[in-house]
Enzyme design. Sequence first.
Site, PDB file in Angstrom:
ATOM      1  N   ILE A  98       0.825  -1.208   0.000  1.00  0.00           N
ATOM      2  CA  ILE A  98       0.000   0.000   0.000  1.00  0.00           C
ATOM      3  C   ILE A  98       0.858   1.257   0.000  1.00  0.00           C
ATOM      4  CG2 ILE A  98      -0.275  -0.009   2.533  1.00  0.00           C
ATOM      5  CD1 ILE A  98      -2.707   1.309  -0.179  1.00  0.00           C
ATOM      6  N   ASP A 175      -7.508  -2.138   4.690  1.00  0.00           N
ATOM      7  CA  ASP A 175      -7.663  -2.941   5.900  1.00  0.00           C
ATOM      8  C   ASP A 175      -6.429  -3.782   6.170  1.00  0.00           C
ATOM      9  OD1 ASP A 175      -8.096  -6.026   5.008  1.00  0.00           O
ATOM     10  OD2 ASP A 175      -8.835  -4.644   3.487  1.00  0.00           O
ATOM     11  N   GLY A 317      -5.806  -6.661  -0.225  1.00  0.00           N
ATOM     12  CA  GLY A 317      -6.351  -5.739   0.767  1.00  0.00           C
ATOM     13  C   GLY A 317      -5.417  -4.558   0.943  1.00  0.00           C
ATOM     14  N   GLU A 318      -5.385  -4.013   2.147  1.00  0.00           N
ATOM     15  CA  GLU A 318      -4.554  -2.864   2.521  1.00  0.00           C
ATOM     16  C   GLU A 318      -5.014  -1.559   1.872  1.00  0.00           C
ATOM     17  OE1 GLU A 318      -0.403  -3.509   1.753  1.00  0.00           O
ATOM     18  OE2 GLU A 318      -0.351  -5.453   2.774  1.00  0.00           O
ATOM     19  N   GLY A 319      -5.936  -1.629   0.900  1.00  0.00           N
ATOM     20  CA  GLY A 319      -6.305  -0.456   0.120  1.00  0.00           C
ATOM     21  C   GLY A 319      -5.567  -0.385  -1.204  1.00  0.00           C
TER      22      GLY A 319
END
Length: 353
Positions: A98, A175, A317-319
């Site tokens: 991210i 997230d 995830g993580e954005g």
Amino acid sequence: MSLLSETIARIGPLDDAAAAAAQARQDVLTKPQGALGRLEALSVQIAGITGNQRPRLTNPAVIVMAADHGVARRGVSAYPSEVTAQMVLNFLNGGAAINVLARHVGARVIVVDMGVAANLPSHPELINRKMGMGTADFSVEPAMSRTQAQQAVEAGIACANDAIDAGVDILATGDMGIGNTTASSAVVAAITGRPVADVTGRGAGVDDAGLARKIAVIEQALALHRPDPNDGLDVLAKVGGFEIGGLAGVMLGAAARRVPVVIDGFISGAAALIAWTLAPAVQPYLIAAHRSVERGHEAVFTRLDLVPLFDLGMRLGEGTGAVLGMSLCQAACKILDEMATFGEAGVSGKVEN
């Protein structure tokens, strides 16, 4: 009135006049009408969200919310829970995916501890909204109390407000939390009514036995708690996660402030369902970045009537998908704002027969 109630009351419809003006401008730019496809529709949507017929998105940020999950103790993940805290430190040190992608698109990374099961060191880039040392194991008891569920959502609203007050004009959601695909599958199954097996995937890479265990744990939890699909706080409290609630709050907070919010993958999708059950008016403010490999993601799109911008086979995830989606939003708005019209450029328009 609570912060949640106040925020929901402030979410109104999109600005139809701004959207219509944006569409009218798109139609006279130096290109065939519709030639830029989704980019054109995206710019019109963002005009409606912001109330600005030529929106400029110059200060993007991604809010990455982290928390642990008691249900992870049931062997539903391929990684141990301590990875959550370790990855938060990686975010803060700038070494995660991210961070790389956010730097690429010029976005700030805002990291929020919503309930990591460790005492994290203080850091100027870490926001402490810790609700507890992870949720309870929802296979045997509710993940959290209803009060905690509301507090988690309100923490997300506050984070969105703080970012917007600091000048952020487009938000993305991210997230981190070992076990959070299990919680997300439970949320999606509860709200959509889909069979658990149809909305549960391998997360970070569980094997066949782990997947079967994951499905069984979720089915057990839903049978035990019977969450109300029409009550987002009930679903969140019984089978959700602190970061899922926080992300739902970010979405509500952004919508109330007329700021576009780009949602990431499956966990953000579950959070979007929570936000939508609390305030259906949030839907047009949500921009789905990508289609995740997680099999339950499609159920989210169907229920929320969203179409993702792209499909790159991502599942991190993580954005990560959301920040790439933000760059498309910025590109769409630049097209609307910076392209010349036929009249301005002295280019002949379409021949009308």
